[in-house]
Write a protein that holds these residues in place. Structure first.
Motif, PDB file in Angstrom:
ATOM      1  N   ARG A 136       0.640  -1.219   0.400  1.00  0.00           N
ATOM      2  CA  ARG A 136      -0.278  -0.335  -0.068  1.00  0.00           C
ATOM      3  C   ARG A 136       0.806   1.632   0.530  1.00  0.00           C
ATOM      4  O   ARG A 136       0.574   2.199  -0.688  1.00  0.00           O
ATOM      5  CB  ARG A 136      -0.796  -0.513   1.187  1.00  0.00           C
ATOM      6  CG  ARG A 136      -2.075   0.948   0.973  1.00  0.00           C
ATOM      7  CD  ARG A 136      -3.350   0.561   2.442  1.00  0.00           C
ATOM      8  NE  ARG A 136      -2.616   0.706   3.263  1.00  0.00           N
ATOM      9  CZ  ARG A 136      -2.802  -0.054   4.591  1.00  0.00           C
ATOM     10  NH1 ARG A 136      -3.334  -1.150   4.623  1.00  0.00           N
ATOM     11  NH2 ARG A 136      -2.239   0.199   5.635  1.00  0.00           N
ATOM     12  N   ASN A 137       1.829   1.451   0.946  1.00  0.00           N
ATOM     13  CA  ASN A 137       2.929   2.819   1.135  1.00  0.00           C
ATOM     14  C   ASN A 137       3.376   2.308  -0.361  1.00  0.00           C
ATOM     15  O   ASN A 137       3.841   3.800  -1.067  1.00  0.00           O
ATOM     16  CB  ASN A 137       4.075   2.418   1.937  1.00  0.00           C
ATOM     17  CG  ASN A 137       3.168   2.311   3.844  1.00  0.00           C
ATOM     18  OD1 ASN A 137       2.403   2.634   3.462  1.00  0.00           O
ATOM     19  ND2 ASN A 137       4.782   2.536   4.078  1.00  0.00           N
ATOM     20  N   ARG A 138       3.766   1.627  -1.510  1.00  0.00           N
ATOM     21  CA  ARG A 138       4.616   1.325  -2.566  1.00  0.00           C
ATOM     22  C   ARG A 138       3.416   2.578  -3.370  1.00  0.00           C
ATOM     23  O   ARG A 138       3.971   2.831  -4.377  1.00  0.00           O
ATOM     24  CB  ARG A 138       5.241   0.458  -2.708  1.00  0.00           C
ATOM     25  CG  ARG A 138       6.379  -0.212  -1.960  1.00  0.00           C
ATOM     26  CD  ARG A 138       7.567   1.145  -1.745  1.00  0.00           C
ATOM     27  NE  ARG A 138       8.395   0.440  -3.679  1.00  0.00           N
ATOM     28  CZ  ARG A 138       8.397   1.668  -4.696  1.00  0.00           C
ATOM     29  NH1 ARG A 138       8.496   2.087  -4.472  1.00  0.00           N
ATOM     30  NH2 ARG A 138       9.237   1.121  -6.310  1.00  0.00           N
ATOM     31  N   ARG A 139       2.452   1.826  -3.682  1.00  0.00           N
ATOM     32  CA  ARG A 139       1.614   1.660  -4.001  1.00  0.00           C
ATOM     33  C   ARG A 139       1.235   4.114  -4.457  1.00  0.00           C
ATOM     34  O   ARG A 139       0.803   4.440  -5.501  1.00  0.00           O
ATOM     35  CB  ARG A 139       0.207   1.646  -4.144  1.00  0.00           C
ATOM     36  CG  ARG A 139       0.019   0.287  -4.648  1.00  0.00           C
ATOM     37  CD  ARG A 139      -1.246  -0.485  -4.414  1.00  0.00           C
ATOM     38  NE  ARG A 139      -1.133  -1.558  -4.371  1.00  0.00           N
ATOM     39  CZ  ARG A 139      -1.642  -1.984  -5.860  1.00  0.00           C
ATOM     40  NH1 ARG A 139      -2.338  -1.078  -6.956  1.00  0.00           N
ATOM     41  NH2 ARG A 139      -1.603  -3.461  -6.156  1.00  0.00           N
ATOM     42  N   MET A 140       1.210   4.500  -3.061  1.00  0.00           N
ATOM     43  CA  MET A 140       1.305   6.146  -2.623  1.00  0.00           C
ATOM     44  C   MET A 140       2.224   6.208  -3.145  1.00  0.00           C
ATOM     45  O   MET A 140       2.528   7.748  -3.662  1.00  0.00           O
ATOM     46  CB  MET A 140       0.907   6.130  -1.060  1.00  0.00           C
ATOM     47  CG  MET A 140      -0.587   4.773  -1.141  1.00  0.00           C
ATOM     48  SD  MET A 140      -1.803   6.270  -1.329  1.00  0.00           S
ATOM     49  CE  MET A 140      -2.453   4.851  -2.252  1.00  0.00           C
ATOM     50  N   LEU A 141       3.712   5.621  -2.624  1.00  0.00           N
ATOM     51  CA  LEU A 141       4.593   6.384  -2.936  1.00  0.00           C
ATOM     52  C   LEU A 141       5.079   6.499  -5.074  1.00  0.00           C
ATOM     53  O   LEU A 141       5.284   7.252  -5.282  1.00  0.00           O
ATOM     54  CB  LEU A 141       5.633   5.177  -2.787  1.00  0.00           C
ATOM     55  CG  LEU A 141       7.610   5.961  -2.556  1.00  0.00           C
ATOM     56  CD1 LEU A 141       7.379   7.749  -2.434  1.00  0.00           C
ATOM     57  CD2 LEU A 141       8.456   5.362  -2.349  1.00  0.00           C
ATOM     58  N   ARG A 142       4.229   5.545  -5.259  1.00  0.00           N
ATOM     59  CA  ARG A 142       4.221   5.546  -6.876  1.00  0.00           C
ATOM     60  C   ARG A 142       3.228   6.989  -6.998  1.00  0.00           C
ATOM     61  O   ARG A 142       3.752   7.702  -8.602  1.00  0.00           O
ATOM     62  CB  ARG A 142       4.020   3.951  -7.301  1.00  0.00           C
ATOM     63  CG  ARG A 142       4.626   3.742  -8.127  1.00  0.00           C
ATOM     64  CD  ARG A 142       3.865   2.125  -8.528  1.00  0.00           C
ATOM     65  NE  ARG A 142       4.591   1.381  -7.774  1.00  0.00           N
ATOM     66  CZ  ARG A 142       4.141   0.538  -7.430  1.00  0.00           C
ATOM     67  NH1 ARG A 142       3.425   0.201  -7.544  1.00  0.00           N
ATOM     68  NH2 ARG A 142       5.474  -0.468  -6.902  1.00  0.00           N
ATOM     69  N   ALA A 143       2.150   7.477  -6.803  1.00  0.00           N
ATOM     70  CA  ALA A 143       1.428   8.824  -7.162  1.00  0.00           C
ATOM     71  C   ALA A 143       2.034   9.676  -6.417  1.00  0.00           C
ATOM     72  O   ALA A 143       2.290  10.800  -7.199  1.00  0.00           O
ATOM     73  CB  ALA A 143       0.102   8.239  -6.282  1.00  0.00           C
ATOM     74  N   ARG A 144       2.833   9.644  -5.372  1.00  0.00           N
ATOM     75  CA  ARG A 144       3.710  10.970  -5.231  1.00  0.00           C
ATOM     76  C   ARG A 144       4.702  11.041  -5.779  1.00  0.00           C
ATOM     77  O   ARG A 144       4.917  12.080  -6.390  1.00  0.00           O
ATOM     78  CB  ARG A 144       4.314  10.542  -4.063  1.00  0.00           C
ATOM     79  CG  ARG A 144       4.802  12.488  -3.163  1.00  0.00           C
ATOM     80  CD  ARG A 144       5.325  12.145  -1.611  1.00  0.00           C
ATOM     81  NE  ARG A 144       6.473  11.731  -2.130  1.00  0.00           N
ATOM     82  CZ  ARG A 144       7.278  11.570  -1.080  1.00  0.00           C
ATOM     83  NH1 ARG A 144       6.794  11.611   0.337  1.00  0.00           N
ATOM     84  NH2 ARG A 144       8.747  11.021  -0.724  1.00  0.00           N
TER      85      ARG A 144
END
Lengths: 141, 140
Positions: free
Chosen positions: B8-16
């Motif tokens: 989940r963190n990696r997905r959010m980081l991808r968007a950031r």
């Protein structure tokens, strides 16, 4: 007086996955891959430069307790490990295209600065890596 | 920490990262949610829980940071800078800039100029001083 940097480390969550990325995609070479019983000593280097290596260090016990390991994973996966490693190249655009074709995640596509051209990428765990082509063309000695 | 939470963190980081990389492009929630591979409603909530601010605010701060850079280091007009960094209205740009930085874009530029332009002043003050040594020598 200190006279060099021979080894630095990057936290990884899975050493095989780390190899797929650092060797399979970035093109580094394995320097040491030794089973020490309680740990796997795994280092990589830029081809031809074994005197400077990166330890692909596994996050977890016994090196760090499970709660601390969890905290590290939480932070690294959200990109909080900061600027982890900087590589140089003599052709940043070519590296960019090569890594793009391999599905690497970018934080920054090629940008020209006063010091040269650089790009930013993520390793599979969230570590931030930069690759630059210094303006004078030659990597630092 | 579970594997799911890491993912989940990696997905959010991808968007950031997409916001840091392509801040000048029109980036709306549907597009960013697609980058993250999650639903739109889920995206805003999860992003905020992960990074402490909404994706909208994160993007505004990135655009304002880039605008500050261009105001300082380029000759582009305030209007050009506004569009260069991805705002599509000068009113929104000025309001957001003032809200985050505390002064308007043109005031910010003027103050940066004031700090940088009088080169003779900078040269006079940044040059290493030898007054201390001179005094010691006098004492000898």
């Amino acid at each position: 007086m200190l006279n060099g940097i021979n080894i630095t480390h990057v936290w990884v969550f899975d050493q095989n996955e780390a190899l797929e990325f650092y060797v399979g995609k970035l093109g580094l070479e394995v320097r040491d891959d030794v089973d020490l019983g309680n740990m796997r000593w795994l280092t990589v280097n830029v081809p031809g430069q074994p005197e400077r290596s990166i330890l692909l260090e596994l996050v977890g016990p016994p090196s760090v307790d499970p709660a601390s390991g969890g905290a590290l994973r939480e932070l690294i996966s959200k990109g909080a490990s900061g600027f982890t490693v900087g590589f140089t190249t003599d052709d940043c655009q070519r590296v960019f295209e090569d890594l793009k074709a391999k599905g690497v995640e970018f934080t920054q596509e090629p940008v020209e600065h006063f010091y040269g051209i650089d790009i930013g990428i993520r390793d599979p765990f969230g570590n931030h890596i930069r690759i630059s082509q210094p303006k004078n063309g030659a990597p630092p000695a | 920490m579970s594997r799911a939470a890491e993912e989940r963190n990696r997905r959010m980081l991808r968007a950031r990262d997409a916001m840091d990389r392509t801040y000048a492009e029109p980036l709306d929630v549907p597009r960013l949610a697609r980058v993250a591979g999650v639903s739109e409603a889920h995206f805003i909530r999860t992003f905020r829980a992960t990074f402490g601010e909404t994706p909208h605010r994160y993007l505004q701060r990135r655009r304002v940071e880039r605008a500050m850079f261009l105001l300082r280091d380029s000759e582009r007009s305030v209007t050009d800078v506004c569009f260069d960094v991805g705002f599509n209205s000068l009113g929104t740009f000025s309001r957001t800039f003032r809200d985050i930085v505390g002064v308007s874009p043109s005031t910010y530029r003027r103050r940066s100029d004031r700090a940088a332009v009088p080169n003779c002043f900078t040269m006079a003050w940044a040059r290493p001083s030898s007054f201390g040594e001179a005094q010691e020598e006098r004492g000898d």
